[in-house]
Design a protein around this motif. Sequence first.
Motif, PDB file in Angstrom:
ATOM      1  N   ALA A 139      50.449  45.828  44.486  1.00 45.03           N
ATOM      2  CA  ALA A 139      50.263  46.466  44.954  1.00 45.03           C
ATOM      3  C   ALA A 139      49.011  47.507  43.283  1.00 45.03           C
ATOM      4  O   ALA A 139      48.144  47.426  43.653  1.00 45.03           O
ATOM      5  N   GLU A 140      50.521  46.016  42.229  1.00 44.61           N
ATOM      6  CA  GLU A 140      49.401  46.579  40.636  1.00 44.61           C
ATOM      7  C   GLU A 140      47.637  45.827  40.323  1.00 44.61           C
ATOM      8  O   GLU A 140      46.831  46.399  40.245  1.00 44.61           O
ATOM      9  N   LEU A 141      47.311  44.627  41.802  1.00 45.04           N
ATOM     10  CA  LEU A 141      46.762  43.875  41.505  1.00 45.04           C
ATOM     11  C   LEU A 141      45.323  44.956  42.146  1.00 45.04           C
ATOM     12  O   LEU A 141      44.146  44.393  41.818  1.00 45.04           O
ATOM     13  N   GLN A 142      45.692  45.137  43.197  1.00 44.49           N
ATOM     14  CA  GLN A 142      44.881  45.756  44.166  1.00 44.49           C
ATOM     15  C   GLN A 142      44.193  47.092  43.322  1.00 44.49           C
ATOM     16  O   GLN A 142      42.635  47.395  43.392  1.00 44.49           O
ATOM     17  N   GLU A 143      45.127  47.418  42.806  1.00 40.96           N
ATOM     18  CA  GLU A 143      44.153  48.442  41.754  1.00 40.96           C
ATOM     19  C   GLU A 143      43.385  48.448  40.780  1.00 40.96           C
ATOM     20  O   GLU A 143      42.830  49.210  40.352  1.00 40.96           O
ATOM     21  N   ARG A 147      39.247  49.123  39.517  1.00 42.65           N
ATOM     22  CA  ARG A 147      38.764  49.695  38.125  1.00 42.65           C
ATOM     23  C   ARG A 147      37.825  48.488  37.690  1.00 42.65           C
ATOM     24  O   ARG A 147      36.812  48.592  36.752  1.00 42.65           O
ATOM     25  N   ARG A 148      37.953  47.182  38.232  1.00 40.65           N
ATOM     26  CA  ARG A 148      37.632  46.061  37.698  1.00 40.65           C
ATOM     27  C   ARG A 148      36.386  45.816  38.388  1.00 40.65           C
ATOM     28  O   ARG A 148      34.942  45.808  37.073  1.00 40.65           O
ATOM     29  N   LEU A 149      35.846  46.048  39.455  1.00 39.59           N
ATOM     30  CA  LEU A 149      34.577  45.838  40.398  1.00 39.59           C
ATOM     31  C   LEU A 149      33.374  46.613  39.650  1.00 39.59           C
ATOM     32  O   LEU A 149      32.779  46.428  39.729  1.00 39.59           O
ATOM     33  N   PRO A 150      33.908  48.146  39.781  1.00 40.72           N
ATOM     34  CA  PRO A 150      32.266  49.122  39.142  1.00 40.72           C
ATOM     35  C   PRO A 150      32.442  48.080  37.487  1.00 40.72           C
ATOM     36  O   PRO A 150      30.969  47.993  37.291  1.00 40.72           O
ATOM     37  N   GLU A 151      33.533  47.546  37.089  1.00 42.63           N
ATOM     38  CA  GLU A 151      32.606  47.036  35.711  1.00 42.63           C
ATOM     39  C   GLU A 151      32.209  46.132  35.677  1.00 42.63           C
ATOM     40  O   GLU A 151      31.090  45.714  34.784  1.00 42.63           O
ATOM     41  N   ILE A 152      32.572  44.932  36.329  1.00 47.09           N
ATOM     42  CA  ILE A 152      32.373  44.038  36.532  1.00 47.09           C
ATOM     43  C   ILE A 152      30.160  44.438  37.394  1.00 47.09           C
ATOM     44  O   ILE A 152      29.144  43.384  37.432  1.00 47.09           O
ATOM     45  N   PHE A 166      27.844  41.393  46.022  1.00 43.47           N
ATOM     46  CA  PHE A 166      28.406  40.337  46.692  1.00 43.47           C
ATOM     47  C   PHE A 166      28.994  39.085  45.803  1.00 43.47           C
ATOM     48  O   PHE A 166      30.564  39.385  45.621  1.00 43.47           O
ATOM     49  N   LYS A 167      28.744  39.543  44.702  1.00 41.42           N
ATOM     50  CA  LYS A 167      29.256  38.742  43.566  1.00 41.42           C
ATOM     51  C   LYS A 167      30.423  39.062  42.353  1.00 41.42           C
ATOM     52  O   LYS A 167      31.043  38.402  42.439  1.00 41.42           O
ATOM     53  N   ALA A 168      30.004  40.479  42.458  1.00 42.80           N
ATOM     54  CA  ALA A 168      31.046  41.221  41.867  1.00 42.80           C
ATOM     55  C   ALA A 168      32.959  41.071  42.736  1.00 42.80           C
ATOM     56  O   ALA A 168      33.156  40.999  42.211  1.00 42.80           O
ATOM     57  N   LEU A 169      32.364  40.878  44.225  1.00 44.41           N
ATOM     58  CA  LEU A 169      33.879  41.102  44.447  1.00 44.41           C
ATOM     59  C   LEU A 169      34.103  39.786  44.980  1.00 44.41           C
ATOM     60  O   LEU A 169      35.250  39.436  44.872  1.00 44.41           O
ATOM     61  N   LYS A 170      34.020  38.627  44.694  1.00 47.06           N
ATOM     62  CA  LYS A 170      33.795  37.250  44.494  1.00 47.06           C
ATOM     63  C   LYS A 170      34.562  37.059  43.117  1.00 47.06           C
ATOM     64  O   LYS A 170      35.476  36.809  43.806  1.00 47.06           O
ATOM     65  N   GLN A 171      34.652  37.361  42.212  1.00 51.65           N
ATOM     66  CA  GLN A 171      34.717  37.505  40.972  1.00 51.65           C
ATOM     67  C   GLN A 171      36.265  38.001  40.861  1.00 51.65           C
ATOM     68  O   GLN A 171      37.064  37.789  39.951  1.00 51.65           O
ATOM     69  N   VAL A 173      38.047  39.090  43.229  1.00 53.24           N
ATOM     70  CA  VAL A 173      38.979  37.984  44.594  1.00 53.24           C
ATOM     71  C   VAL A 173      39.419  37.204  43.383  1.00 53.24           C
ATOM     72  O   VAL A 173      40.790  36.176  43.084  1.00 53.24           O
ATOM     73  N   SER A 174      38.541  35.896  42.899  1.00 48.60           N
ATOM     74  CA  SER A 174      38.847  35.137  41.806  1.00 48.60           C
ATOM     75  C   SER A 174      39.686  35.698  40.679  1.00 48.60           C
ATOM     76  O   SER A 174      41.079  34.643  40.413  1.00 48.60           O
ATOM     77  N   GLU A 175      39.111  36.327  39.926  1.00 48.45           N
ATOM     78  CA  GLU A 175      40.849  36.729  38.976  1.00 48.45           C
ATOM     79  C   GLU A 175      42.020  37.282  39.469  1.00 48.45           C
ATOM     80  O   GLU A 175      43.064  36.975  38.899  1.00 48.45           O
ATOM     81  N   MET A 176      41.699  37.965  40.534  1.00 49.44           N
ATOM     82  CA  MET A 176      43.112  38.513  40.581  1.00 49.44           C
ATOM     83  C   MET A 176      43.984  37.519  41.522  1.00 49.44           C
ATOM     84  O   MET A 176      44.659  37.414  41.295  1.00 49.44           O
ATOM     85  N   ASN A 177      42.987  36.422  42.183  1.00 50.74           N
ATOM     86  CA  ASN A 177      44.055  35.307  42.449  1.00 50.74           C
ATOM     87  C   ASN A 177      43.976  34.846  41.855  1.00 50.74           C
ATOM     88  O   ASN A 177      45.956  33.968  41.459  1.00 50.74           O
ATOM     89  N   ALA A 178      43.610  34.553  40.343  1.00 49.41           N
ATOM     90  CA  ALA A 178      44.430  33.676  39.917  1.00 49.41           C
ATOM     91  C   ALA A 178      45.386  34.861  38.940  1.00 49.41           C
ATOM     92  O   ALA A 178      46.351  33.437  38.252  1.00 49.41           O
ATOM     93  N   GLU A 179      45.463  35.550  37.981  1.00 51.68           N
ATOM     94  CA  GLU A 179      46.507  36.096  38.448  1.00 51.68           C
ATOM     95  C   GLU A 179      47.771  35.833  38.871  1.00 51.68           C
ATOM     96  O   GLU A 179      48.866  36.182  38.382  1.00 51.68           O
TER      97      GLU A 179
END
Length: 568
Positions: A139-143, A147-152, A166-171, A173-179
């Motif tokens: 839940a925290e990472l989805q929130e 917030r992170r998607l508009p910044e990217i 597309f590139k922002a969404l991919k980045q 998701v990658s950052e969220m999976n890493a966390e």
Amino acid sequence: GFDAVGIKKLAKEYDLCVTGPSLQAAVDADERTWLSVGEIRIFARMSPDDKEGVLRALKQQGAHTLMCGDGANDVGALKQAHVGLALLSGFGGANTAKAGEKATAEMTMTEKKEHIMAEAKKMADKQKAMNEEVKKDKAELQEWQKRRLPEIIAEMERRGESWVQFKALKQTVSEMNAEMRRRQQERQAKMGGNNAFTAHAALLAGGDGEDGQVPMVKLGDASVAAPFTSKLPSIRSCMDIVRQGRCTLVSTIQMQQVLALNCLISAYSLAALYLDGVRMGENQLIATGLLLTTASLAFSYARPVEKLSPIRPITTIFHPAIWVSIVGQLGMHLGCMMYAIYITRQVVSDEENAILDGAIPEPIELPPPSTDGEPITIPFKPSLLNTVVFLIETAQQVSVMAVNYKGRPFMLASTENRPMGYSLLAVCVGVFVCAFEVIPQFNELLKLVPMPSDDFRYRILMCLFASVFGSHLWDRLCVAIFAPRLLWAGYKDAWDAMPPWKEQLPFIAKTVFVVTIGALYYLSDQSLLVLFMGWGFWRKLFPSPQTEEQKAAAAAAAAGGGAPAPAA
């Protein structure tokens, strides 16, 4: 001087124990000591070479060995044993009782059950807490992603990049999976493991320790040398391997036994029909195949019993208790089949008998050959011989599965394997329904011919009873003669596993009720009114158990003084 011959004499009066240095001193004094290591019950303080030497000596004497170890000093012995089991290292005294606690061997059955339930509750609570943490992290990472998607996106647009969304969404998701992976590794380290496997093992073992110490669980050298690695640090996994191995062995033998009998019975049935110019109907093959497939799947899905039996199972199909039983069952089944075919030929018409004897019937008008080269097919023609062979063969296939299911003391009994029991019961009920023509529409669907008389019907049913119960008695007799200890151990284990009589009364009452309704339905000339009345009485006498939500609603209604108001 020391004489190794005396070890066998001592073993008859005492349980022998030896340490590594003592064993080495005995071997130096008399090399024949290796021939008597099977008489020793306990080996203590053994060096790696001593462990390997003991296992080698036991194997040379024909013994089957199992070695359990958790460190590099056990690698040689684990490789030498027939079965090697590695325990995860890092649990310290997991196999010993804590201060103020009883050892498992000293507990009564009630204390063992309470201990197991308490440990299971602890593990369930830990698993629930861990799942809550994972849910909270998601839940925290989805929130955070929202917030992170508009910044990217804004940053990429400033750089003038294309396909920004597309590139922002991919980045993100990658950052969220890493966390998520980082947090997962932190939880594993907190539990005491360095990967998912060892962390789960620490969870099962109660790894966060009431003494404040967290065990560091890791896969060691022992797990590399052994074919089995236990998630649990306890040596009770050795017993699990023996139980599972025995169950697998017995399942394999019983499947070979069933396949041999079914193949021979089917071969004779098809040969008898073919020689008499008769074949099986498509609907007959489909109906029998579906039910027997369900029974076969349940038959092969065998679960081992919890208690390890002191009796060893039969290890080969060529044991006299197996192959003598196969020969006797085959002779009994084929004898009943031959008798059924004989009495069938006595009651059919002269014209049909002549056809069965090989006479060529009057030519019939065949349809013209198709233009696309399709072969001409002659429709299936029902006959009394086909009906009798179908009923006999189906009943015998059910009998083969029911008789040759081994059950206790190595696997759950046939009464405990509900899918197999219900499927075999459905086939038996179907056979009797067809024989007595209880549902004429069902007989028409299977293309079964009515029985010419009640006397003929009862003779066929007596033949079925002789085939089913005769083969069962013969199989039990073979086991009683060639493996009597195995037979009585199975009966004793089944008796001990039976629930109390009070718990069996509902099942007995339901069975008597169903049999009574079936008898009334048959005696009332298949009146549907009997079935509807039976269904109504069933719902009154045997109501469905309430769910937890229904119980809570009923309790709330009782506390409120009436039924809850319906929702708008």
